[in-house]
Design a protein around this motif. Structure first.
Motif, PDB file in Angstrom:
ATOM      1  N   ARG B  68       5.091   9.317   0.642  1.00 46.08           N
ATOM      2  CA  ARG B  68       4.501   8.215   1.405  1.00 46.08           C
ATOM      3  C   ARG B  68       5.158   6.918   0.973  1.00 46.08           C
ATOM      4  NH1 ARG B  68      -1.426   6.232   0.074  1.00 46.08           N
ATOM      5  NH2 ARG B  68      -0.329   5.454  -1.735  1.00 46.08           N
ATOM      6  N   CYS B  69       5.381   6.016   1.929  1.00 45.37           N
ATOM      7  CA  CYS B  69       5.884   4.699   1.594  1.00 45.37           C
ATOM      8  C   CYS B  69       5.427   3.739   2.686  1.00 45.37           C
ATOM      9  CB  CYS B  69       7.396   4.679   1.479  1.00 45.37           C
ATOM     10  SG  CYS B  69       8.215   4.917   3.040  1.00 45.37           S
ATOM     11  N   ARG B  70       5.674   2.460   2.458  1.00 45.08           N
ATOM     12  CA  ARG B  70       5.305   1.465   3.463  1.00 45.08           C
ATOM     13  C   ARG B  70       6.210   1.575   4.678  1.00 45.08           C
ATOM     14  NH1 ARG B  70       0.982   0.148   2.387  1.00 45.08           N
ATOM     15  NH2 ARG B  70       0.274  -1.317   0.817  1.00 45.08           N
ATOM     16  N   LYS B  71       5.695   1.152   5.827  1.00 48.05           N
ATOM     17  CA  LYS B  71       6.482   1.244   7.056  1.00 48.05           C
ATOM     18  C   LYS B  71       7.707   0.339   6.992  1.00 48.05           C
ATOM     19  CE  LYS B  71       5.976  -0.044  11.803  1.00 48.05           C
ATOM     20  NZ  LYS B  71       5.098  -0.676  12.734  1.00 48.05           N
ATOM     21  N   ASP B  72       7.619  -0.778   6.226  1.00 47.82           N
ATOM     22  CA  ASP B  72       8.759  -1.697   6.203  1.00 47.82           C
ATOM     23  C   ASP B  72       9.924  -1.149   5.411  1.00 47.82           C
ATOM     24  OD1 ASP B  72       6.338  -4.248   5.613  1.00 47.82           O
ATOM     25  OD2 ASP B  72       7.153  -3.522   7.508  1.00 47.82           O
ATOM     26  N   SER B  73       9.678  -0.187   4.537  1.00 54.27           N
ATOM     27  CA  SER B  73      10.755   0.240   3.656  1.00 54.27           C
ATOM     28  C   SER B  73      11.054   1.713   3.777  1.00 54.27           C
ATOM     29  CB  SER B  73      10.400  -0.106   2.212  1.00 54.27           C
ATOM     30  OG  SER B  73       9.158   0.440   1.890  1.00 54.27           O
ATOM     31  N   TYR B  74      10.635   2.362   4.883  1.00 54.72           N
ATOM     32  CA  TYR B  74      10.878   3.789   4.953  1.00 54.72           C
ATOM     33  C   TYR B  74      12.349   4.075   5.221  1.00 54.72           C
ATOM     34  CZ  TYR B  74      11.421   4.349  10.034  1.00 54.72           C
ATOM     35  OH  TYR B  74      11.881   4.302  11.321  1.00 54.72           O
ATOM     36  N   ARG B  75      13.060   3.129   5.801  1.00 54.86           N
ATOM     37  CA  ARG B  75      14.488   3.360   6.054  1.00 54.86           C
ATOM     38  C   ARG B  75      15.259   3.363   4.742  1.00 54.86           C
ATOM     39  NH1 ARG B  75      15.843   2.618  11.667  1.00 54.86           N
ATOM     40  NH2 ARG B  75      17.981   2.840  10.954  1.00 54.86           N
ATOM     41  N   LEU B  76      14.853   2.470   3.795  1.00 52.43           N
ATOM     42  CA  LEU B  76      15.503   2.483   2.483  1.00 52.43           C
ATOM     43  C   LEU B  76      15.272   3.833   1.812  1.00 52.43           C
ATOM     44  CD1 LEU B  76      14.466  -1.022   1.130  1.00 52.43           C
ATOM     45  CD2 LEU B  76      16.658  -0.370   2.007  1.00 52.43           C
TER      46      LEU B  76
END
Lengths: 124, 164
Positions: B68-76
Motif C-alpha cells: 500500500r502507498c499513497r496515490k501521489d507516489s505510487y508511480r515512484l
C-alpha cells in the motif's frame, strides 16, 4: 481615405517552450584547501542529485557550460523538466570532501543570453 | 482535504531458488522495497513513498504480496519494484524478482483480481501437467476444498447502556 482593417489581437502563451534552463551558480567553500576543478565540480553536482533524487536524478542530463576555478562559479544547463530536481539538490548539498559548502544560485533563465547581464550588479 | 487515497500494488515474488519461499516475510519484503526506492529515487523518493507504506498481505505459498502507498507516489513505487534483486532475512540472502500483477484503489478490487488470476493459474497448471497422477491429484484437491462456515457467531452481544 480607406480605413485599414482593425488590427487583430492575438495572444499566444507558451508554457514550457524552452527545452533547457540555464543556472548561474557559485559554490561557497571555506578558505584553505583544494578547490575542485571542472570534472570534480560536475561530480559534485551529480552526487548531490544522486543523494536527493537517486539514480533517476543522477541520470538527469546536466551540463557545466563554463566553470571558473578562481571564483568557483559556473553556468549549468539542465533540461527544463529537471530544473526543480537540480535546484533542490543544489540547495540541500552541505559537504564537499568533509568541508562545509553551499551553492548560491545567482541567476536562472530559459535563455542563455539573459545570463550575460545582471541588473543586481548594474552600476548606474 | 476530503480523504487520503491509497493505491494497492499486487505483485508476486518470482525466484529460481526454492528456499526463497521461507524468506518471504512482511519485514523482509518491506525492507527490500524501501531499499530499492531509496537507491532509485533518493532521499526525496524514499520519504515520499514511506508516508503510508506497508505490506498489507503476504502469502508465502504463492508468493503474493500486496503493498500500500499513497496515490501521489505510487508511480515512484511501481518504477522501483524491478530494482528489487534479493530478499534478505535471518542473514540469508536469496535472489528474486517482483512481478507487478495489478494496481488497485482498494483492497477489495485487488482481491477480486487475485481470485480471477488464481483461477486462471490453476487452469494453466492443470494443462501443463505431464502425467496423469498429477492431474488426478490436482483435481482431487480442487474438488475437496470448500468453505467451512463458522459454527457460532459471537453470541454474546449485549447492549451496553452508554454509561461509561
Amino acid at each position: 481615405r480607406a480605413e485599414l482593417p482593425p488590427a487583430e489581437f492575438e495572444r499566444r502563451v507558451l508554457r514550457s517552450a524552452a527545452r533547457h534552463h540555464y543556472l548561474r551558480v557559485r559554490l561557497e567553500l571555506a578558505d584553505g584547501g583544494a578547490r575542485p576543478n571542472a570534472a570534480q565540480f560536475k561530480q559534485l553536482v551529480v552526487s548531490a542529485l544522486r543523494e536527493l533524487h537517486g539514480e533517476v536524478g543522477a541520470a538527469l542530463p546536466v551540463d557545466v557550460l563554463t566553470y571558473e576555478e578562481k571564483t568557483l562559479s559556473a553556468i549549468l544547463r539542465v533540461i527544463s523538466s529537471g530544473l526543480v530536481k537540480l535546484w533542490s539538490a543544489l540547495t540541500l548539498l552541505g559537504f564537499y570532501q568533509n568541508r562545509r559548502c553551499a551553492f548560491r544560485v545567482l541567476q536562472t533563465s530559459p535563455f542563455l543570453l539573459a545570463l550575460s547581464g545582471n541588473s543586481r550588479e548594474l552600476v548606474l | 482535504m476530503v480523504r487520503f487515497k491509497n493505491r494497492y500494488v499486487l505483485c508476486e515474488v518470482l525466484s529460481d531458488d526454492p528456499r526463497c519461499r521461507q524468506c518471504i516475510e512482511d519485514r523482509a519484503v518491506g525492507l527490500a522495497v524501501r531499499d530499492a526506492i531509496g537507491r532509485v529515487h533518493g532521499d526525496y523518493g524514499l520519504a515520499c513513498c514511506s508516508i503510508s507504506f506497508t505490506v498489507k498481505y503476504l502469502n508465502a505459498y504463492t508468493g503474493t504480496v500486496l503493498l500500500r502507498c499513497r496515490k501521489d507516489s505510487y508511480r515512484l513505487l511501481c518504477s522501483a519494484l524491478p530494482f528489487v534483486r534479493y530478499l534478505e532475512s535471518r542473514a540469508q540472502r536469496y535472489p528474486c524478482a517482483l512481478n507487478t500483477l495489478h494496481v488497485g484503489g482498494t483492497i477489495r478490487t485487488c482481491q477480486k483480481f487475485l481470485i480471477q488470476y488464481n483461477r486462471r493459474q490453476l487452469l494453466m497448471l492443470l494443462q501443463n501437467c505431464t502425467n496423469e497422477e498429477e492431474r488426478q491429484c490436482i483435481r482431487k484437491s480442487l474438488l475437496s476444498c470448500s468453505l467451512t462456515e463458522e459454527q457460532s457467531q459471537s453470541g454474546d452481544e449485549e447492549d451496553d447502556d452508554g454509561t461509561e
